[in-house]
Design an enzyme around this catalytic site. Structure first.
Site: not given
Ligand SMILES: [Zn+2]
Length: 123
Positions: A25, A71, A73, A84
């Protein structure tokens, strides 16, 4: 500042970063100009595990005005985890998640509370 849009080039870069980091990630901070997200700031040391994004805030330049975060996943889920949402609360007003397989529609934008927010893509 009300953030209503993202430049297509910035969105394309986020999706490419997702592909390049996969299966890990990535996490980055976003900055905007005139209400349009235009810049991505990859924070050194921010590549994390699959569970949650972790940005080391001591690495963030003090003069960087943070609009939000982005970000990936790697598991493809396009909604934020509890971790998150805790991270969103301290990192701006707009939060983008890109998910595997990182195609043009494999992303969503969220409010700090984790609610989906519409974000226009502009040239
Ligand atoms: Zn996440």
């Amino acid at each position: 500042m009300n953030i209503s849009a993202i430049q297509k080039s910035a969105l394309d870069l986020l999706l490419a970063m997702g592909r390049e980091s996969h299966p890990r990630e990535f996490a980055a901070l976003l900055t905007a100009e005139s209400g349009v997200i235009s810049d991505i700031n990859l924070i050194p040391g921010s590549i994390g595990g699959e569970a949650s994004a972790q940005v080391p805030f001591e690495m963030v330049p003090l003069n960087l005005h943070v609009t939000g975060s982005a970000h990936s996943h790697p598991n493809g889920t396009l909604f934020p985890s509890d971790a998150d949402i805790r991270f969103f609360a301290v990192s701006g007003s707009r939060h983008i998640i890109v998910g595997y397989p990182y195609g043009p529609d494999d992303w969503r934008c969220f409010s700090p509370e984790g609610r989906p927010v519409r974000l226009e893509v502009v040239p």
